[in-house]
Design an enzyme around this catalytic site. Structure first.
Site, PDB file in Angstrom:
ATOM      1  CG  HIS A 125      11.449  10.078   6.516  1.00 30.44           C
ATOM      2  ND1 HIS A 125      10.403  10.571   7.264  1.00 30.44           N
ATOM      3  CD2 HIS A 125      10.900   9.602   5.371  1.00 30.44           C
ATOM      4  CE1 HIS A 125       9.265  10.403   6.594  1.00 30.44           C
ATOM      5  NE2 HIS A 125       9.539   9.830   5.440  1.00 30.44           N
ATOM      6  CG  ASP A 162       6.854  13.184   1.443  1.00 32.88           C
ATOM      7  OD1 ASP A 162       7.540  12.874   0.459  1.00 32.88           O
ATOM      8  OD2 ASP A 162       6.361  12.343   2.227  1.00 32.88           O
ATOM      9  CG  HIS A 164       5.544   9.430   4.367  1.00 29.92           C
ATOM     10  ND1 HIS A 164       5.728   9.303   3.009  1.00 29.92           N
ATOM     11  CD2 HIS A 164       4.905   8.314   4.785  1.00 29.92           C
ATOM     12  CE1 HIS A 164       5.231   8.134   2.622  1.00 29.92           C
ATOM     13  NE2 HIS A 164       4.720   7.515   3.665  1.00 29.92           N
ATOM     14  CG  ASP A 246       4.884  10.730  -0.591  1.00 31.15           C
ATOM     15  OD1 ASP A 246       4.660  11.948  -0.418  1.00 31.15           O
ATOM     16  OD2 ASP A 246       5.765  10.100   0.033  1.00 31.15           O
TER      17      ASP A 246
HETATM   18 ZN   LIG Z   1       6.835  10.492   1.642  1.00 27.87          ZN
END
Ligand SMILES: [Zn+2]
Length: 309
Positions: A125, A162, A164, A246
């Site tokens: 991120h 991931d 996200h 995740d």
């Molecule tokens: Zn994540």
């Protein structure tokens, strides 16, 4: 040749505070799992601190200075609502980025066939000039830039599974036609980016959003129909993996329904692709994963397949 495993206990010294999901226990759970004799043949190495110049290949000095200057002598300092630094954050962040660079060195020199970095804080991120989403420096992007600067290769691909979207890696790669970023992720979900229409300046970004509650069939379909063909067409000289776990069905932060078997399956597919396109060279690094048992088991499943690749 073997699988190198880079980590350092200082990566457990980054503490975003009580109740934070990206907690030191994540690394401890992984390292306990890797005490199993199934991992006896791992080539275990210490993740070194990155040189600041290595980080400056993808982040401006103002960003590096802002992050490191925020690290307190006591207590916690928030860079945003989710992204918090503690006294141990400087060394952890430098070793996370440095571990990925060292893993790139090990794989590009032929000392290891592939490598996994059990490091934190995570990185995907972190944008060019912004820490966010638990991430300070973009470890995988620092590693990709290192491979190009030091090892004479041009084309590096990052596959990010991931749950996200890795907005930071996308941001850093956006205008770089020799860098390819492909992500499967739940959408809508934090950070809100990663729509299929976001393709980079030269079609060098591929986003494959998955709806909440999608599971193994949808993920495997996305991999075989979109991700793997795109990676193959790009033809990387090094394949890097943003390995967040995740998307596991037990993860508390999201709602995809993957299991350890899906991560193992994806690893085999990616290892086969790497064998065909780049001599098997893979550098994988930890991103998210917040259920400790699911995280440790998924990580183990991933690395077991790297070890037999
Ligand atoms: Zn994540």
């Amino acid at each position: 040749m073997n699988t190198a495993f880079f980590t350092h206990m200082a990566c457990a010294g980054h503490d975003p505070g009580p109740g934070h999901p990206e907690r030191p226990d994540r690394l401890k759970a992984i390292l306990r799992r890797f005490e199993d004799e199934a991992f006896a043949l791992l080539d275990r190495r210490e993740a070194p601190e990155a040189e600041i110049d290595q980080i400056l290949r993808v982040h401006p000095r103002s960003h590096v200075d802002t992050v490191l200057a925020a690290v307190p002598d006591h207590g916690y300092v928030g860079l945003d609502a989710d992204t918090v630094v503690s006294p141990g954050s400087r060394e952890a962040a430098l070793r996370a980025a440095g571990g990925v660079c060292a893993a790139v060195d090990a794989v590009m020199s032929g000392a290891a066939r592939n490598a996994f970095c059990a490091v934190r804080p995570p990185g995907h991120h972190a944008e060019t000039a912004r820490a966010m989403g638990f991430c300070l420096f973009n470890n995988v992007a620092v590693g990709a830039a290192h491979a190009r600067a030091v090892h004479g290769i041009r084309r590096v691909a990052v596959i990010d599974f991931d749950v996200h979207h890795g907005n930071g890696t996308q941001d850093i790669f956006w205008k770089e036609s020799d860098l390819f970023y492909v992500s499967t992720h739940q959408s809508p979900l934090y950070p809100g980016t990663g729509m299929a229409g976001e393709t980079g300046s030269s079609n060098n970004i591929l986003n494959v959003p998955l709806a909440a509650h999608a599971g193994s069939p949808e993920f495997r379909h996305a991999m075989t129909e979109a991700v793997l063909p795109a990676l193959s067409a790009f033809g990387p000289e090094l394949l890097m993996i943003s390995a967040g776990f995740d998307a596991h069905r037990n993860d508390p932060l999201a709602a995809l329904q993957l299991t350890e078997a899906d991560f193992a399956w994806a690893t085999v597919k990616l290892a086969n692709l790497a064998a065909e396109t780049c001599g098997g060279r893979i550098v994988s690094t930890l991103e998210g994963g917040y259920d400790l048992k699911a995280l440790a088991e998924s990580c183990a499943a991933h690395v077991k397949e790297l070890m037999v690749a």
